[in-house]
Every structure is written in structure tokens, then in C-alpha cells.
Design a protein around this motif. Structure first.
Motif, PDB file in Angstrom:
ATOM      1  N   PHE A 127       0.819  -1.212   0.000  1.00  0.00           N
ATOM      2  CA  PHE A 127       0.000   0.000   0.000  1.00  0.00           C
ATOM      3  C   PHE A 127       0.853   1.262   0.000  1.00  0.00           C
ATOM      4  CE2 PHE A 127      -3.444  -2.847   1.400  1.00  0.00           C
ATOM      5  CZ  PHE A 127      -4.393  -2.475   0.465  1.00  0.00           C
ATOM      6  N   GLY A 128       2.028   1.218   0.624  1.00  0.00           N
ATOM      7  CA  GLY A 128       2.922   2.366   0.578  1.00  0.00           C
ATOM      8  C   GLY A 128       3.396   2.656  -0.831  1.00  0.00           C
ATOM      9  N   ALA A 129       3.806   1.607  -1.550  1.00  0.00           N
ATOM     10  CA  ALA A 129       4.247   1.791  -2.934  1.00  0.00           C
ATOM     11  C   ALA A 129       3.094   2.279  -3.815  1.00  0.00           C
ATOM     12  CB  ALA A 129       4.822   0.490  -3.479  1.00  0.00           C
ATOM     13  N   LEU A 130       1.902   1.720  -3.620  1.00  0.00           N
ATOM     14  CA  LEU A 130       0.749   2.164  -4.398  1.00  0.00           C
ATOM     15  C   LEU A 130       0.436   3.631  -4.121  1.00  0.00           C
ATOM     16  CD1 LEU A 130      -1.648   1.633  -6.285  1.00  0.00           C
ATOM     17  CD2 LEU A 130      -2.935   0.870  -4.274  1.00  0.00           C
ATOM     18  N   ALA A 131       0.437   4.029  -2.854  1.00  0.00           N
ATOM     19  CA  ALA A 131       0.175   5.430  -2.517  1.00  0.00           C
ATOM     20  C   ALA A 131       1.231   6.335  -3.133  1.00  0.00           C
ATOM     21  CB  ALA A 131       0.133   5.612  -0.999  1.00  0.00           C
ATOM     22  N   GLY A 132       2.481   5.912  -3.116  1.00  0.00           N
ATOM     23  CA  GLY A 132       3.542   6.701  -3.729  1.00  0.00           C
ATOM     24  C   GLY A 132       3.338   6.879  -5.220  1.00  0.00           C
ATOM     25  N   ILE A 133       2.943   5.804  -5.897  1.00  0.00           N
ATOM     26  CA  ILE A 133       2.668   5.884  -7.335  1.00  0.00           C
ATOM     27  C   ILE A 133       1.512   6.841  -7.600  1.00  0.00           C
ATOM     28  CG2 ILE A 133       1.771   4.568  -9.299  1.00  0.00           C
ATOM     29  CD1 ILE A 133       3.427   2.165  -8.171  1.00  0.00           C
ATOM     30  N   LEU A 134       0.476   6.774  -6.766  1.00  0.00           N
ATOM     31  CA  LEU A 134      -0.717   7.578  -7.011  1.00  0.00           C
ATOM     32  C   LEU A 134      -0.508   9.068  -6.743  1.00  0.00           C
ATOM     33  CD1 LEU A 134      -3.477   5.204  -5.614  1.00  0.00           C
ATOM     34  CD2 LEU A 134      -2.970   5.738  -8.004  1.00  0.00           C
ATOM     35  N   VAL A 135       0.342   9.421  -5.803  1.00  0.00           N
ATOM     36  CA  VAL A 135       0.532  10.847  -5.509  1.00  0.00           C
ATOM     37  C   VAL A 135       1.728  11.449  -6.239  1.00  0.00           C
ATOM     38  CG1 VAL A 135      -0.584  10.661  -3.259  1.00  0.00           C
ATOM     39  CG2 VAL A 135       1.906  10.524  -3.402  1.00  0.00           C
ATOM     40  N   ALA A 136       2.579  10.622  -6.829  1.00  0.00           N
ATOM     41  CA  ALA A 136       3.832  11.110  -7.400  1.00  0.00           C
ATOM     42  C   ALA A 136       3.650  12.092  -8.550  1.00  0.00           C
ATOM     43  CB  ALA A 136       4.694   9.943  -7.867  1.00  0.00           C
ATOM     44  N   LEU A 137       2.611  11.947  -9.327  1.00  0.00           N
ATOM     45  CA  LEU A 137       2.463  12.784 -10.515  1.00  0.00           C
ATOM     46  C   LEU A 137       1.637  14.039 -10.284  1.00  0.00           C
ATOM     47  CD1 LEU A 137       1.892  10.045 -13.219  1.00  0.00           C
ATOM     48  CD2 LEU A 137       4.024  11.089 -12.487  1.00  0.00           C
ATOM     49  N   SER A 138       1.082  14.199  -9.081  1.00  0.00           N
ATOM     50  CA  SER A 138       0.306  15.408  -8.801  1.00  0.00           C
ATOM     51  C   SER A 138       1.252  16.597  -8.705  1.00  0.00           C
ATOM     52  CB  SER A 138      -0.489  15.251  -7.509  1.00  0.00           C
ATOM     53  OG  SER A 138       0.375  15.194  -6.409  1.00  0.00           O
ATOM     54  N   GLY A 139       0.726  17.774  -8.935  1.00  0.00           N
ATOM     55  CA  GLY A 139       1.552  18.967  -9.017  1.00  0.00           C
ATOM     56  C   GLY A 139       2.430  19.225  -7.807  1.00  0.00           C
ATOM     57  N   THR A 140       1.863  19.255  -6.631  1.00  0.00           N
ATOM     58  CA  THR A 140       2.632  19.593  -5.441  1.00  0.00           C
ATOM     59  C   THR A 140       3.650  18.522  -5.110  1.00  0.00           C
ATOM     60  OG1 THR A 140       0.723  20.781  -4.601  1.00  0.00           O
ATOM     61  CG2 THR A 140       2.422  20.244  -3.021  1.00  0.00           C
ATOM     62  N   VAL A 141       3.222  17.270  -5.080  1.00  0.00           N
ATOM     63  CA  VAL A 141       4.129  16.190  -4.711  1.00  0.00           C
ATOM     64  C   VAL A 141       5.242  16.047  -5.736  1.00  0.00           C
ATOM     65  CG1 VAL A 141       4.310  13.711  -4.301  1.00  0.00           C
ATOM     66  CG2 VAL A 141       2.366  14.991  -3.399  1.00  0.00           C
ATOM     67  N   ALA A 142       4.899  16.095  -7.010  1.00  0.00           N
ATOM     68  CA  ALA A 142       5.909  15.927  -8.045  1.00  0.00           C
ATOM     69  C   ALA A 142       6.951  17.031  -7.962  1.00  0.00           C
ATOM     70  CB  ALA A 142       5.265  15.920  -9.425  1.00  0.00           C
ATOM     71  N   GLY A 143       6.514  18.237  -7.712  1.00  0.00           N
ATOM     72  CA  GLY A 143       7.463  19.339  -7.608  1.00  0.00           C
ATOM     73  C   GLY A 143       8.382  19.216  -6.412  1.00  0.00           C
ATOM     74  N   ILE A 144       7.841  18.741  -5.294  1.00  0.00           N
ATOM     75  CA  ILE A 144       8.638  18.617  -4.077  1.00  0.00           C
ATOM     76  C   ILE A 144       9.501  17.368  -4.098  1.00  0.00           C
ATOM     77  CG2 ILE A 144       8.453  18.270  -1.576  1.00  0.00           C
ATOM     78  CD1 ILE A 144       5.908  19.994  -1.678  1.00  0.00           C
ATOM     79  N   ALA A 145       8.967  16.255  -4.578  1.00  0.00           N
ATOM     80  CA  ALA A 145       9.644  14.968  -4.455  1.00  0.00           C
ATOM     81  C   ALA A 145      10.611  14.659  -5.590  1.00  0.00           C
ATOM     82  CB  ALA A 145       8.611  13.848  -4.361  1.00  0.00           C
ATOM     83  N   ALA A 146      10.334  15.124  -6.790  1.00  0.00           N
ATOM     84  CA  ALA A 146      11.130  14.699  -7.945  1.00  0.00           C
ATOM     85  C   ALA A 146      12.598  15.099  -7.831  1.00  0.00           C
ATOM     86  CB  ALA A 146      10.529  15.257  -9.230  1.00  0.00           C
ATOM     87  N   VAL A 147      12.856  16.315  -7.437  1.00  0.00           N
ATOM     88  CA  VAL A 147      14.240  16.779  -7.393  1.00  0.00           C
ATOM     89  C   VAL A 147      15.052  16.036  -6.326  1.00  0.00           C
ATOM     90  CG1 VAL A 147      15.729  18.777  -6.982  1.00  0.00           C
ATOM     91  CG2 VAL A 147      13.694  18.995  -8.420  1.00  0.00           C
ATOM     92  N   PRO A 148      14.599  15.956  -5.061  1.00  0.00           N
ATOM     93  CA  PRO A 148      15.418  15.235  -4.091  1.00  0.00           C
ATOM     94  C   PRO A 148      15.505  13.734  -4.369  1.00  0.00           C
ATOM     95  CG  PRO A 148      13.494  16.193  -3.006  1.00  0.00           C
ATOM     96  CD  PRO A 148      13.478  16.630  -4.430  1.00  0.00           C
ATOM     97  N   LEU A 149      14.404  13.125  -4.823  1.00  0.00           N
ATOM     98  CA  LEU A 149      14.467  11.693  -5.122  1.00  0.00           C
ATOM     99  C   LEU A 149      15.411  11.425  -6.287  1.00  0.00           C
ATOM    100  CD1 LEU A 149      10.767  10.498  -4.748  1.00  0.00           C
ATOM    101  CD2 LEU A 149      12.711   9.791  -3.379  1.00  0.00           C
ATOM    102  N   GLY A 150      15.230  12.150  -7.372  1.00  0.00           N
ATOM    103  CA  GLY A 150      16.095  11.954  -8.535  1.00  0.00           C
ATOM    104  C   GLY A 150      17.549  12.264  -8.233  1.00  0.00           C
ATOM    105  N   SER A 151      17.797  13.378  -7.546  1.00  0.00           N
ATOM    106  CA  SER A 151      19.177  13.756  -7.213  1.00  0.00           C
ATOM    107  C   SER A 151      19.814  12.754  -6.264  1.00  0.00           C
ATOM    108  CB  SER A 151      19.208  15.150  -6.585  1.00  0.00           C
ATOM    109  OG  SER A 151      18.711  16.101  -7.485  1.00  0.00           O
TER     110      SER A 151
END
Length: 165
Positions: A127-151
Motif C-alpha cells: 500500500f505504501g508503494a501504491l500510494a507513492g505511485i498515485l501521488v507522485a504525478l500530482s503537481g505539489t508532490v511531483a514538484g517537491i519529491a522529484a528533485v530530491p528523489l532523482g538527485s
């Protein structure tokens, strides 16, 4: 693949349910929250790194996102009577070859935990992985999470390839 408000709502609902479980049943022990949080971050990373690619991980994240979109849309539109507009804001993040190696290692670790880990953590991980997949592409989460996760993954990948390359 786009994410609708229903899919994001379902992802946040999963997070909310596990936070409530952590407060009420697990008595706010930080160690009890770690598997869920790590799998949530993994789900975000998997969606941001692999969604749309022709790979097993890309197909898996697509199916999870599609199922979450349908379930969330159904809940919001047919269950509540609202609407579920598109809220997609993210694209795939660029990973280095070492970054992709780290994602592969994280994937193996997740499957090892699912296969051999304690019975109580399997639901948290899935359920954690599913929740992560579902929120990852939304505007706020994607903006906050993409840079630190990718970096972070790219930096770990650079260290990994430096050791073995």
C-alpha cells in the motif's frame, strides 16, 4: 498516463489510513512507520522514473496508476457525487545509468522484503508503494519529491558506479 483527482485522493487516503493505524494501533513507534514511508518513497521514485517507459517497472507502475485512477474516480464521481479532473503535473525524471541501477536495487530489496519479510509488513509495503505511485504525478508532490528523489538516486548511483565501474 495522467492522474486524476480521484487517484490522488485514493493515494492520500491510503497515507491517512496508515497514519491513523500508526497513531491508534502502533502507538506512534517510529520503527513501525519506517516500512510504509520507505515504500511510499519507492512508489514515488518508481512512478517518476519509470512510468511511460517500456519496461517491467514502467508497466507495473502504469497498471497501478490506472487501477488507482479508476478506483478513485469511481469513489469521487459515483460514490460522493463530485468530479475528478486531471491533476497531472510531472514528467519522467532523468536518471543516470547509476541512478537506474539504484532503482533496480531498490526494486529487488522491495521484492525480497515482500517475499521473505515479516508477514505484518507486506500490506504496508504494497500500500505504501501504491500510494507513492498515485501521488507522485500530482503537481505539489511531483514538484517537491522529484528533485530530491532523482538527485539522491543519481548521487547514490554515481557512488555505486564509482565502486564497480
Amino acid at each position: 498516463m495522467a492522474i486524476n483527482l480521484g487517484g490522488v485522493t485514493l493515494g492520500v487516503a491510503i497515507v491517512l489510513a496508515f497514519v491513523m493505524r500508526w497513531i491508534m494501533k502502533e502507538k506512534r513507534r517510529l520503527a513501525a512507520l519506517v516500512p510504509f514511508v520507505l515504500s511510499l518513497l519507492y512508489g514515488m521514485l518508481a512512478a517518476l522514473a519509470a512510468l511511460g517507459s517500456w519496461s517491467v517497472l514502467g508497466a507495473t507502475t502504469w497498471v497501478a496508476l490506472w487501477a488507482g485512477n479508476v478506483a478513485g474516480y469511481t469513489g469521487l464521481v459515483w460514490g460522493i457525487g463530485g468530479t475528478a479532473p486531471d491533476v497531472t503535473r510531472a514528467q519522467q525524471i532523468a536518471l543516470t545509468p547509476g541512478g537506474y541501477a539504484i532503482v533496480a536495487l531498490f526494486t529487488v530489496a522491495l521484492f525480497a522484503l515482500l517475499w521473505w519479510g515479516p508477514q505484518q509488513h507486506k500490506g504496508k509495503l504494497l500500500f505504501g508503494a501504491l500510494a507513492g505511485i498515485l501521488v507522485a504525478l500530482s503537481g505539489t508532490v511531483a514538484g517537491i519529491a522529484a528533485v530530491p528523489l532523482g538527485s539522491g538516486v543519481n548521487m547514490a548511483g554515481a557512488a555505486f558506479t564509482g565502486m564497480f565501474g
